[in-house]
Every structure is written in C-alpha cells, then in structure tokens.
Motif scaffolding. Sequence first.
Motif, PDB file in Angstrom:
ATOM      1  N   MET A  97      46.727  21.532  13.856  1.00  0.00           N
ATOM      2  CA  MET A  97      47.186  21.495  15.248  1.00  0.00           C
ATOM      3  C   MET A  97      48.242  20.403  15.438  1.00  0.00           C
ATOM      4  O   MET A  97      49.261  20.621  16.104  1.00  0.00           O
ATOM      5  N   GLU A  98      48.010  19.235  14.847  1.00  0.00           N
ATOM      6  CA  GLU A  98      48.994  18.147  14.929  1.00  0.00           C
ATOM      7  C   GLU A  98      50.299  18.555  14.248  1.00  0.00           C
ATOM      8  O   GLU A  98      51.394  18.287  14.757  1.00  0.00           O
ATOM      9  N   ALA A  99      50.185  19.215  13.103  1.00  0.00           N
ATOM     10  CA  ALA A  99      51.379  19.649  12.382  1.00  0.00           C
ATOM     11  C   ALA A  99      52.156  20.691  13.170  1.00  0.00           C
ATOM     12  O   ALA A  99      53.400  20.662  13.224  1.00  0.00           O
ATOM     13  N   MET A 100      51.454  21.619  13.800  1.00  0.00           N
ATOM     14  CA  MET A 100      52.127  22.648  14.576  1.00  0.00           C
ATOM     15  C   MET A 100      52.852  22.065  15.785  1.00  0.00           C
ATOM     16  O   MET A 100      53.916  22.553  16.177  1.00  0.00           O
ATOM     17  N   GLU A 101      52.287  21.015  16.350  1.00  0.00           N
ATOM     18  CA  GLU A 101      52.975  20.338  17.458  1.00  0.00           C
ATOM     19  C   GLU A 101      54.291  19.749  16.982  1.00  0.00           C
ATOM     20  O   GLU A 101      55.327  19.864  17.648  1.00  0.00           O
ATOM     21  N   GLN A 102      54.261  19.149  15.787  1.00  0.00           N
ATOM     22  CA  GLN A 102      55.488  18.599  15.197  1.00  0.00           C
ATOM     23  C   GLN A 102      56.513  19.701  14.938  1.00  0.00           C
ATOM     24  O   GLN A 102      57.699  19.562  15.272  1.00  0.00           O
ATOM     25  N   LEU A 103      56.069  20.802  14.354  1.00  0.00           N
ATOM     26  CA  LEU A 103      56.985  21.891  14.016  1.00  0.00           C
ATOM     27  C   LEU A 103      57.526  22.574  15.267  1.00  0.00           C
ATOM     28  O   LEU A 103      58.684  23.009  15.293  1.00  0.00           O
ATOM     29  N   ALA A 104      56.695  22.663  16.312  1.00  0.00           N
ATOM     30  CA  ALA A 104      57.155  23.256  17.564  1.00  0.00           C
ATOM     31  C   ALA A 104      58.273  22.412  18.178  1.00  0.00           C
ATOM     32  O   ALA A 104      59.253  22.945  18.716  1.00  0.00           O
ATOM     33  N   ARG A 105      58.151  21.091  18.095  1.00  0.00           N
ATOM     34  CA  ARG A 105      59.190  20.192  18.610  1.00  0.00           C
ATOM     35  C   ARG A 105      60.502  20.380  17.857  1.00  0.00           C
ATOM     36  O   ARG A 105      61.590  20.227  18.421  1.00  0.00           O
ATOM     37  N   GLN A 106      60.380  20.706  16.571  1.00  0.00           N
ATOM     38  CA  GLN A 106      61.571  20.899  15.738  1.00  0.00           C
ATOM     39  C   GLN A 106      62.171  22.295  15.898  1.00  0.00           C
ATOM     40  O   GLN A 106      63.217  22.594  15.329  1.00  0.00           O
ATOM     41  N   GLY A 107      61.471  23.137  16.670  1.00  0.00           N
ATOM     42  CA  GLY A 107      61.952  24.499  16.868  1.00  0.00           C
ATOM     43  C   GLY A 107      61.744  25.399  15.673  1.00  0.00           C
ATOM     44  O   GLY A 107      62.412  26.427  15.537  1.00  0.00           O
ATOM     45  N   ARG A 108      60.806  25.000  14.802  1.00  0.00           N
ATOM     46  CA  ARG A 108      60.520  25.799  13.602  1.00  0.00           C
ATOM     47  C   ARG A 108      59.700  27.024  13.979  1.00  0.00           C
ATOM     48  O   ARG A 108      58.568  26.914  14.462  1.00  0.00           O
ATOM     49  N   ALA A 109      60.243  28.217  13.780  1.00  0.00           N
ATOM     50  CA  ALA A 109      59.558  29.458  14.146  1.00  0.00           C
ATOM     51  C   ALA A 109      58.756  29.972  12.959  1.00  0.00           C
ATOM     52  O   ALA A 109      59.267  30.095  11.850  1.00  0.00           O
TER      53      ALA A 109
END
Length: 364
Positions: free
Chosen positions: A201-213
């Motif tokens: 969940m923490e990693a997905m928050e980071q990736l979402a901020r980066q716009g990683r789809a």
Amino acid sequence: MRLIVAGGGTGGHLFPGIAVATAMRERVAATRVLFIGTSRLLDQQALAGCGFELAGLQCGGVKGLGTMQRLRSLLRMPGAVLEAMRMLRQFNPDLVFGVGGYVTGPVLLAARMLGVPIAIHEQNSVPGMANRLAGRLADKVFISLPCVPPFPPAKTVRTGNPVRREILAAASEKTPWPERSTTLLVLGGSQGAHRVNLLVMEAMEQLARQGRALHLIHQTGGADEEQVRTCYHKLGIDAEVTAFIRDMASVYARADLVVSRAGATTLAELAVMGLPALLIPYPYAADDHQATNAEYYVKGSGCRMLRESGLTGEILARSISEYLQNPEELHTMSANMKTMAMPDATNRIVDECLQLATRKGWHG
C-alpha cells in the motif's frame, strides 16, 4: 487404490497433496482419496469441489508454543493417534501420503503401527519439525529443493513440488511479457501477510504520485481485505483485491511481476509459469526456511529477495518501478525461472507411490 493424504493448515501443504491426489485418481480407476487435515476454513476452501472425502483430526503443534500450550498439545497426542488409527482402519488405505503440518504426525505414526506404506513430501529447503520426524517413519521421501538437514539418501527422491494441473495448463499458454499490459500480482500466502500488505500500500502510494500506471491484483487474506481495497480506491489505482484466490491459474496468466512471500509451493508455481518475483520472506518462518527457499531462486537469477527488516514502501516502489520499466530484464528473469521449474513433479511422485504400494502388497 485407496489413498490418504495427511496434512494441511496452509495452502503450501494442501496444494501439493491436491495435485498428487488428483493425478492418482486419474491414473488409477476407482481411486478413493481421503484428506485428513485441520478444521481451518482454509482447508475447507482449498478442498471445496475437489470431490475428495474429508476428515478433521484434533491435535496441535508444539514448536513455538509456551510451556503450558506445548504440554496440552503433547497430552492430546495419544488421543490423536488413536483417532487416526480408527480412521485408517475404517478407510483401509493402500498408501498414506504426508504433506506436512502438525496433523501429519499422528496419522503417519498410526500408519506405521498398522503397517501401511508411507510416503511424504517436503516442500521447503529446511524441513519442518513434523516432516523431520516423519522422515524416520516414511518408506519414501520426496523433496522439492535440496534440504538442510538432509533426509536419509537411500529413500529420498528429488521430484520438485507438485503443481496443480490448471496452472501447468496456463503455463503452456502464457503470453510473453512484452505483448501484455503491466500487471503486478501481490501474494501473501494462502492466509495473507499483513506486513506485505502495508508495504505494498505504501509503495502504491509512491507509484501513484509518480503517475506510474499499472494494474494490480492483490491477495490480502481476510483481515486486511477492506483496508487494502479502500486504500487503492482512494489512490485511484486499478486494482482487484481479494482475500483468497481460488483460480490461481488465470491470475498467474495475467501477471507480469509478482511481489510475494517465499513459500515453496508458490515459488514452484512461479517457476512453472516463468514469473519473475520480488520475494519478501516471512521473517518468523521456522528456521528462516522462506529465506532459504528464496535464495535458491535468487541464485538462479529468477527472483530478487528483499528482507522485511529495513524494507520500506519507498524501497519497494523503486524496485517495482525498476523492473516494470525494464521488459528485457523481466524476460531474462522469466526464462531463468522456467529453467528451475520441475513441471513433471506430480507424475514422478505418483509413479514412485504406485511402485511403493505395489511392493507393499497393493494389486492394481
């Protein structure tokens, strides 16, 4: 053929037993199979719809327990052995196949006392206490990985880990990585893994901020399902969240990269599917066997191991992004995983079991 499969409590124990029992039933006409396991919901879910006879045995483990709990388990053991003897006499098996877990001990001891042939399967690189003891009772020991400490060489056969036939079928049809969309599969074992869930969940928050789809399939276990689903919804992440996955074959077929614990059965399935993985071994596994399991696949360059101690969501996000942005490396890792697969494990075990039963008096 009358076959008893003994063990359970985790998918890692149950799924190899299911694979062997299914293959035996197909190989020998009119085979009857009795699973003697625990009363856990997981056992019921995993075995639902398989068409096997089921029985639960009331007993407990001893490793990792306090003094009083251990004493209570030991006091229940004679009763469990007597109950197992009653089950065996009633079912009259030609062979007992142990897959691990504390239920295995009383059943195999009963089988030895009644003169029933015994085979066991050890999934992990470090045998659990139940299988270490069972190895002394067994006529034949099957292993998935090189084991430390080893079983007696004269009766040990390295077969690999049985993989369910629907996963073998999916492996033969899996589309190469570059031709498919990016899908991350998260597995915490059959019961989920709370710490892995938090890290992802923490990693997905980071990736979402980066716009990683990416598309996410996350098996959470029952306790964290709603929390994880809510988190991804708030982040706007395209995710399938479920407590338990019954159809692993279709999920594996859609995955590009896996974040997972390092249970032996899961690793055998990933190898057959050719799926590269970021492995987070359960740090409290008996004898740290998940780390030893992971090391085998890391040495073969099919996986990367991330120790839970010191691991953060940011580090995990960086690792996920690094691999998903490098399809050539994923393709190489996938090929390496395939070289470590032993897809014929089930058939080899069935062959050996039939030979054992025949030597002990079974007439097919």
